[in-house]
Design an enzyme around this catalytic site. Structure first.
Site, mmCIF file in Angstrom:
data_model
loop_
_atom_site.group_PDB
_atom_site.id
_atom_site.type_symbol
_atom_site.label_atom_id
_atom_site.label_comp_id
_atom_site.label_asym_id
_atom_site.label_seq_id
_atom_site.Cartn_x
_atom_site.Cartn_y
_atom_site.Cartn_z
ATOM 1 N N ASP A 56 0.847 -1.196 0.000
ATOM 2 C CA ASP A 56 0.000 0.000 0.000
ATOM 3 C C ASP A 56 0.881 1.244 0.000
ATOM 4 O OD1 ASP A 56 -2.984 0.840 0.463
ATOM 5 O OD2 ASP A 56 -1.808 2.110 1.827
ATOM 6 N N ASP A 58 -0.159 4.422 1.276
ATOM 7 C CA ASP A 58 -0.331 5.414 2.360
ATOM 8 C C ASP A 58 -0.526 4.779 3.739
ATOM 9 O OD1 ASP A 58 -3.877 6.225 1.717
ATOM 10 O OD2 ASP A 58 -2.849 4.365 2.295
ATOM 11 N N ASP A 140 -11.906 -15.183 15.955
ATOM 12 C CA ASP A 140 -11.916 -16.531 16.558
ATOM 13 C C ASP A 140 -11.426 -17.569 15.540
ATOM 14 O OD1 ASP A 140 -15.626 -16.829 16.653
ATOM 15 O OD2 ASP A 140 -14.258 -16.243 15.034
ATOM 16 N N HIS A 144 -8.220 -19.806 15.998
ATOM 17 C CA HIS A 144 -8.467 -21.253 15.844
ATOM 18 C C HIS A 144 -7.416 -21.879 14.928
ATOM 19 C CE1 HIS A 144 -11.253 -24.825 15.300
ATOM 20 N NE2 HIS A 144 -10.497 -24.937 14.214
ATOM 21 N N GLU A 145 -7.229 -21.255 13.757
ATOM 22 C CA GLU A 145 -6.319 -21.850 12.764
ATOM 23 C C GLU A 145 -4.865 -21.824 13.231
ATOM 24 O OE1 GLU A 145 -9.620 -22.614 10.484
ATOM 25 O OE2 GLU A 145 -7.645 -23.499 10.650
ATOM 26 N N HIS A 148 -4.100 -24.512 15.640
ATOM 27 C CA HIS A 148 -3.801 -25.807 15.016
ATOM 28 C C HIS A 148 -2.292 -25.950 14.826
ATOM 29 C CE1 HIS A 148 -7.629 -27.706 14.371
ATOM 30 N NE2 HIS A 148 -8.103 -26.770 13.563
ATOM 31 N N TYR A 159 -5.489 -36.033 14.238
ATOM 32 C CA TYR A 159 -6.712 -35.353 13.812
ATOM 33 C C TYR A 159 -7.821 -36.334 13.418
ATOM 34 C CZ TYR A 159 -9.220 -31.213 12.106
ATOM 35 O OH TYR A 159 -10.109 -30.181 11.939
ATOM 36 N N GLU A 168 -9.494 -30.070 17.940
ATOM 37 C CA GLU A 168 -10.456 -29.049 17.512
ATOM 38 C C GLU A 168 -10.880 -28.161 18.667
ATOM 39 O OE1 GLU A 168 -12.252 -27.649 14.983
ATOM 40 O OE2 GLU A 168 -10.443 -28.385 13.982
ATOM 41 N N GLU A 179 -10.214 -13.885 20.628
ATOM 42 C CA GLU A 179 -11.339 -12.965 20.370
ATOM 43 C C GLU A 179 -11.595 -12.108 21.595
ATOM 44 O OE1 GLU A 179 -15.027 -14.442 18.265
ATOM 45 O OE2 GLU A 179 -15.947 -13.813 20.146
ATOM 46 N N ASP A 186 -17.163 -13.824 22.778
ATOM 47 C CA ASP A 186 -18.319 -14.662 23.085
ATOM 48 C C ASP A 186 -17.881 -16.114 23.012
ATOM 49 O OD1 ASP A 186 -19.317 -13.679 19.835
ATOM 50 O OD2 ASP A 186 -18.311 -15.545 20.363
ATOM 51 N N GLU A 191 -19.260 -16.881 14.472
ATOM 52 C CA GLU A 191 -20.550 -16.167 14.395
ATOM 53 C C GLU A 191 -20.523 -15.047 13.359
ATOM 54 O OE1 GLU A 191 -18.595 -16.203 16.980
ATOM 55 O OE2 GLU A 191 -17.946 -14.125 17.238
ATOM 56 N N ASP A 201 -26.714 -17.331 14.866
ATOM 57 C CA ASP A 201 -26.207 -18.708 14.803
ATOM 58 C C ASP A 201 -24.684 -18.678 14.660
ATOM 59 O OD1 ASP A 201 -26.572 -19.724 11.307
ATOM 60 O OD2 ASP A 201 -25.888 -17.846 12.219
ATOM 61 N N ASP A 227 -16.575 -36.849 9.311
ATOM 62 C CA ASP A 227 -15.818 -35.743 9.926
ATOM 63 C C ASP A 227 -14.616 -36.261 10.712
ATOM 64 O OD1 ASP A 227 -15.212 -33.103 10.826
ATOM 65 O OD2 ASP A 227 -16.503 -33.364 12.605
ATOM 66 N N HIS A 232 -15.204 -32.188 14.613
ATOM 67 C CA HIS A 232 -15.895 -30.906 14.813
ATOM 68 C C HIS A 232 -17.212 -31.084 15.554
ATOM 69 C CE1 HIS A 232 -13.323 -30.033 11.243
ATOM 70 N NE2 HIS A 232 -13.169 -28.875 11.865
HETATM 71 C C1 LIG Z 1 -14.729 -23.749 8.228
HETATM 72 C C2 LIG Z 1 -13.898 -24.987 8.444
HETATM 73 C C3 LIG Z 1 -14.111 -26.135 7.697
HETATM 74 C C4 LIG Z 1 -13.330 -27.278 7.926
HETATM 75 C C5 LIG Z 1 -12.341 -27.301 8.917
HETATM 76 C C6 LIG Z 1 -12.132 -26.160 9.685
HETATM 77 C C7 LIG Z 1 -11.086 -26.169 10.791
HETATM 78 O O1 LIG Z 1 -10.205 -25.265 10.795
HETATM 79 O O2 LIG Z 1 -11.155 -27.088 11.637
HETATM 80 C C8 LIG Z 1 -12.894 -24.996 9.424
HETATM 81 O O3 LIG Z 1 -12.641 -23.838 10.120
HETATM 82 C C9 LIG Z 1 -13.153 -23.740 11.402
HETATM 83 O O4 LIG Z 1 -13.697 -24.626 11.982
HETATM 84 C C10 LIG Z 1 -12.956 -22.356 11.949
HETATM 85 C C11 LIG Z 1 -13.236 -22.099 13.356
HETATM 86 C C12 LIG Z 1 -14.201 -21.634 12.272
HETATM 87 CA CA LIG Z 2 -16.770 -15.912 18.595
HETATM 88 ZN ZN LIG Z 3 -10.107 -26.619 13.239
#
Ligand SMILES: Cc1cccc(C(=O)O)c1OC(=O)C1CC1
Ligand SMILES: [Ca+2]
Ligand SMILES: [Zn+2]
Length: 319
Positions: A56, A58, A140, A144-145, A148, A159, A168, A179, A186, A191, A201, A227, A232
């Site tokens: 960028d 500026d 979040d 989360h990622e 991992h 996993y 997870e 967050e 939350d 969300e 939701d 899964d 999850h």
């Molecule tokens: C959207 C999604 C699909 C599959 C795996 C994951 C995963 O990273 O486990 C995923 O991301 C999440 O769960 C993040 C927390 C919202």
């Molecule tokens: Ca959240």
């Molecule tokens: Zn995950």
């Protein structure tokens, strides 16, 4: 080439206007943070290979809307920044490996891609199709990622099945802590990104997992093969343990009450369990034991924190 650290203004999609650390090199600003291991954020231009670091002129980035491709880059960069700061300030950990690991965040991956993932060296975020997901770059999700990655470099929880559900849940727990570190939070996961047409939701709900179809008690665990054995889904059991330990409350399935000890202490117990005691094949019973060992180490064997930890796992059916 080492540039000069600069403080940019980021107009994000989900966190309003935020300060982000950027890198000034020869009059051009780069979305790179030399003060946090050199973490950087790239634009994949809706392809699945390549990508280039956002630049960028500026040091004011994005427009708070998807109309500007930089906006999602701001969220991902800010999320990585807050995650680095959370682990450093809470536990003295510099990066996911404790040694300043350089995190790469890749946004605009693929075409209307309904996913976010850690691939061993980078976070990758799709834009979503606009119906199921908006761009998956909320705080979040970033926490989360990146967690991992931390799990991969510590306990290495496999996993699938219960170790995968624990994996997870650790990502949901610390994504939520990141967050909250922004000032508001939350116990919902995703969300901001999930089903924009449906208010209230989320992908998952830690305070009431059943609200999103997940178990809050071991007796209700999923035993199928989908899964990866419900990673999850059964994460809801450990998520509920953390929620009850942090906030206090009563498990809806067992009717058993737990005395809360607050988020920081609950997070410290789960962090120590993850980084000191757990191993790749640890199941929920092993996580219970690891969190009790951690609570003993941190607060003492007969402490209120230790007793609440035992109470929380028992309330969720894990003895
Ligand atoms: C959207 C999604 C699909 C599959 C795996 C994951 C995963 O990273 O486990 C995923 O991301 C999440 O769960 C993040 C927390 C919202
Ligand atoms: Ca959240
Ligand atoms: Zn995950």
């Amino acid at each position: 080439m080492d540039g000069v650290n600069a403080t940019g203004t980021g107009k994000s999609l989900y966190s309003g206007n935020v300060s982000i650390t950027t890198d000034l090199v020869s009059s051009v600003y780069y979305l790179r943070d030399n003060s946090r291991g050199g973490m950087y954020t790239t634009n994949m231009n809706n392809r699945t290979t390549g990508g280039s670091t956002f630049t960028d002129a500026d040091n004011v980035w994005g427009t708070n809307t998807t109309a500007n491709v930089q906006s999602a880059g701001v969220d991902a960069h800010y999320g990585a920044q807050l995650t680095w700061d959370y682990y450093l300030s809470s536990f003295g950990r510099r990066g996911i490996d404790g040694n300043g690991f350089r995190v790469l965040s890749r946004v605009h991956y693929g075409n209307r891609y309904n996913n976010a993932f850690w691939n061993g060296s980078s976070m990758t975020y799709g834009d979503g199709d606009g119906t199921t997901f908006r761009p998956l770059v909320s705080l979040d999700v970033a926490g989360h990622e990146i967690t991992h990655g931390l799990t991969e470099k510590t306990a290495g929880l496999i996993y699938s099945n219960e170790s995968g559900a624990a994996n997870e849940s650790f990502s949901d727990i610390f994504g939520t802590m990141v967050e909250y570190s922004s000032g508001t939070g939350d116990y919902l996961i995703g969300e901001d990104i999930y089903t924009p047409a449906t208010a209230g939701d989320a992908l998952r709900n830690m305070s009431n997992p059943a609200a999103e179809g997940d178990p809050d008690h071991y007796s209700k665990r999923y035993t199928g093969t989908g899964d990866n054995g419900g990673v999850h889904i059964n994460s809801g059991i450990q998520n509920q343990v953390f929620y009850l330990l942090a906030q206090g409350g009563t498990n809806r399935t067992s009717g058993q009450a737990v005395t809360g000890i607050g988020r920081p202490k609950a997070a410290a117990i789960f962090y120590r369990a993850l980084t000191v005691y757990l191993t790749p094949s640890s199941n929920f019973k092993a996580v219970r034991t690891a969190t009790l060992n951690a609570a003993r180490d941190l607060y003492g064997a007969s402490s209120a924190e230790y007793n609440a930890t035992a109470q929380a796992w028992t309330a969720c059916g894990v003895q």
